[in-house]
Design an enzyme around this catalytic site. Sequence first.
Site, PDB file in Angstrom:
ATOM      1  CB  SER A  66      16.850  10.916  12.678  1.00  0.00           C
ATOM      2  OG  SER A  66      17.490  12.052  13.169  1.00  0.00           O
ATOM      3  CE  LYS A  69      19.102  11.932  15.837  1.00  0.00           C
ATOM      4  NZ  LYS A  69      18.398  13.156  15.491  1.00  0.00           N
ATOM      5  CE1 TYR A 191      23.028  12.236  15.945  1.00  0.00           C
ATOM      6  CE2 TYR A 191      24.083  13.917  14.596  1.00  0.00           C
ATOM      7  CZ  TYR A 191      22.939  13.315  15.083  1.00  0.00           C
ATOM      8  OH  TYR A 191      21.706  13.782  14.697  1.00  0.00           O
ATOM      9  CE1 TYR A 243      13.798  14.174  13.121  1.00  0.00           C
ATOM     10  CE2 TYR A 243      12.244  14.214  11.313  1.00  0.00           C
ATOM     11  CZ  TYR A 243      13.472  13.868  11.833  1.00  0.00           C
ATOM     12  OH  TYR A 243      14.364  13.219  11.051  1.00  0.00           O
ATOM     13  CB  VAL A 261      16.692  14.738   7.401  1.00  0.00           C
ATOM     14  CG1 VAL A 261      16.061  15.469   8.563  1.00  0.00           C
ATOM     15  CG2 VAL A 261      18.163  14.447   7.663  1.00  0.00           C
TER      16      VAL A 261
HETATM   17  N1  GLU Z   1      22.340  13.725  10.854  1.00  0.00           N
HETATM   18  C1  GLU Z   1      21.185  14.554  10.910  1.00  0.00           C
HETATM   19  C2  GLU Z   1      21.398  15.761  11.814  1.00  0.00           C
HETATM   20  O1  GLU Z   1      21.935  15.640  12.863  1.00  0.00           O
HETATM   21  C3  GLU Z   1      20.024  13.733  11.349  1.00  0.00           C
HETATM   22  C4  GLU Z   1      18.771  14.501  11.385  1.00  0.00           C
HETATM   23  C5  GLU Z   1      17.551  13.690  11.141  1.00  0.00           C
HETATM   24  O2  GLU Z   1      17.514  12.746  10.364  1.00  0.00           O
HETATM   25  O3  GLU Z   1      16.589  14.067  11.790  1.00  0.00           O
HETATM   26  O4  GLU Z   1      21.045  16.842  11.505  1.00  0.00           O
END
Ligand code: GLU
Length: 307
Positions: A66, A69, A191, A243, A261
């Site tokens: 993430s 992002k 993604y 989060y 994650v």
């Molecule tokens: N690729 C992971 C997902 O979509 C990223 C989640 C993360 O790192 O928060 O679940």
Amino acid sequence: MTSPDYASILDEIYRDLRPHFGRGRVADYIPELANVRAEHFGMAIVTVDGHVYRSGDADLRFSIQSISKLFACTLAFQLLGDSLWDRVGREPSGNAFNSLVQLEFEAGKPRNPFINAGALVVTDVLCRRFVRAETALVEFVRRLTGEPSIDYDLRVAESELAHAERNRAMAHFMASFGNMDMPADAVIDAYCRQCAISMNCVELARAALFLANGGVSPANGEQVVDASSAKRLSALMLTCGTYDAAGDFVYRVGLPAKSGVGGGIVAVLPGEFAVCVWSPGLDPTGNSQVGQMALEWLTTRTGRSIF
Ligand code: GLU
């Protein structure tokens, strides 16, 4: 103000955290991530005036997940400016990063670009603009770091693609509300590849440094975004970057940050540095358990945070 002795502080943090290495649970819902040893620990600080401090596995690449992002949102914000916010909000979600519930109540407009639904909208923006969104993102982080060998890990991407039911559901659900321009499956494909980018702590700190430097990347002098946009992106990290634990994280650490994650967390102190810590064991909120401790100790021991 003279700078703290970051080299000694990183050494101390490494030494004092050692008994905690391996704590937390490595993410296993993406099978390929479960193969990473929980005991890894790396940390790196890159200052706006060009110093690099590192400890432990700071040069070992890991799956940024993430944290991608942040870079994707920066690119989309570069492209669309404020009209990005017509499609994705700027509020903490108060729900898990992969939650679907809010989307129905809020007519397919995700709360923010750092939860999965919001990140899928951002990736949709990139898929519309670029033939291959993940390639545009890889090239972006290569420029920000000056590291042409950065790439995404195909095995991690395929592993997530084979287990992406929830993200697929989200993308199709948003499409049903008209908040997806490109085919949902193409967006999911891009993604999962962007999340599978591998970088190390030094590279991630370097890549995020433009946020601490008024939007200018010290690595190549590129004005990535203007100073006001750097402020806005950092504000989003502060309120939404970790989060559903963003409030607690800010209370403990006091820096804008984005976690993944894969166990990485990148954070910035405007005007001073970007820092990245990596420890794969996660707490129940999906944030690196030891990574959060390391950052809390860094801001406490240096007395430096945004507050
Ligand atoms: N690729 C992971 C997902 O979509 C990223 C989640 C993360 O790192 O928060 O679940």
